[in-house]
Each structure stands twice: as structure tokens, then as C-alpha cells.
Scaffold this motif. Structure first.
Motif, mmCIF file in Angstrom:
data_model
loop_
_atom_site.group_PDB
_atom_site.id
_atom_site.type_symbol
_atom_site.label_atom_id
_atom_site.label_comp_id
_atom_site.label_asym_id
_atom_site.label_seq_id
_atom_site.Cartn_x
_atom_site.Cartn_y
_atom_site.Cartn_z
ATOM 1 N N SER A 190 13.357 94.260 -13.610
ATOM 2 C CA SER A 190 12.217 93.984 -12.251
ATOM 3 C C SER A 190 11.225 93.093 -12.880
ATOM 4 N N TYR B 149 9.770 99.373 -4.106
ATOM 5 C CA TYR B 149 10.121 99.378 -5.738
ATOM 6 C C TYR B 149 10.416 100.770 -6.170
ATOM 7 N N ASN C 110 13.998 101.229 -8.198
ATOM 8 C CA ASN C 110 13.887 101.546 -9.451
ATOM 9 C C ASN C 110 14.522 102.826 -9.584
#
Length: 151
Positions: free
Chosen positions: A120, A19, A23
């Protein structure tokens, strides 16, 4: 061995890392048209919200190495977005602040954090998100404390 390896790649830590990397790539893509990197954005963010700030305080706040921040500050100064001046009491310390051009750029920038979170976490239940934050916060705290205990 294959099952153990599979479990490690499906662990909370592995997903947290994936993640983080995804990100960060999304944030970089959002900021690329403005010729800014993510750490440059965080410097501008802090100066925009906190006002003039000691450079050494940004090192701690952003959790970057002093040399890394020095290079980022030099780039932002060269771009005319921030000013770096000696502290009035301790001339060895540097104070950073936005220039008018930096303020203008900041005021026109999209918020990459808000944009990446909107993508997300779209459709994620608020309770699930709160649980995720609580679990990751506690895990991070425990790891940080255990590292401090070892020092």
C-alpha cells in the motif's frame, strides 16, 4: 446535494475507512492459508511478543468486546495454539500463553502488517507517509478525547 455527497465520499474519513477495509481484506487473504483471522493473528502476536498475558488485558489492548475475545480464545485453544489457565492469585481471571504448536506456527507465519504496508505504501515518500501518520494520529486523538468528554 450531489456535490456535498461527493465531498463526503472523498473525505479523509471516507478514505481512512476504505483503506481500513482494503487492508483488512488483504490481511485476511494473507492469513487464510494458515486458517487464522486477523484478530487471531493479533492475539498470537501479543502472546509471542509479551509472553503470558491476562485475557482481560488483551480485551483492552486489542479493543475488542469481551465476548468476541472469548470466542477467539476458545478457537485458538481448540486449535492447540494457546493455553488458557487460571491466574495464580485470582482464579476468576485467565492467563493466556502460546503452546509449542502456537510458537511453531507463529515462527512460520508471514507478517501480514509488513506485507500490506509494503504494497500500500510502495513508492510513497517517507515525509508524506510521516505526515499522513501524524494527521491521522492527531485526528484520532481529538475524536477519542471528544467522545470521552461527552461521557
Amino acid at each position: 446535494m450531489a456535490i456535498e455527497n461527493e465531498q463526503q465520499h472523498d473525505s479523509p474519513g471516507a478514505w481512512a475507512k476504505r483503506y481500513h477495509l482494503a487492508n483488512r481484506a488483504a490481511i485476511e487473504a494473507i492469513l487464510r492459508p494458515y486458517d487464522l483471522g486477523s484478530t487471531q493473528w493479533y492475539v498470537l502476536h501479543r502472546l509471542s511478543h509479551d509472553g503470558p498475558t491476562m485475557q482481560r488485558d488483551l480485551t483492552r489492548a486489542l479493543q475488542v468486546e469481551r465476548a468476541t475475545l472469548s470466542a477467539i480464545v476458545a478457537t485458538l485453544v481448540r486449535k492447540g495454539l494457546i493455553e488458557q489457565s487460571p491466574h495464580s492469585v485470582d482464579q476468576r481471571q485467565r492467563v493466556l500463553e502460546l503452546t509449542p504448536a502456537g510458537r511453531d506456527l507463529w515462527d512460520g507465519l508471514p507478517d501480514p502488517i509488513a506485507l500490506t504496508q509494503a504494497v500500500s505504501f510502495s513508492g510513497v515518500d517517507a515525509d508524506e507517509l510521516a505526515t499522513t501518520v501524524r494527521v491521522l494520529r492527531a485526528a484520532t486523538r481529538r475524536l477519542t478525547e471528544s467522545l470521552s468528554d461527552e461521557s
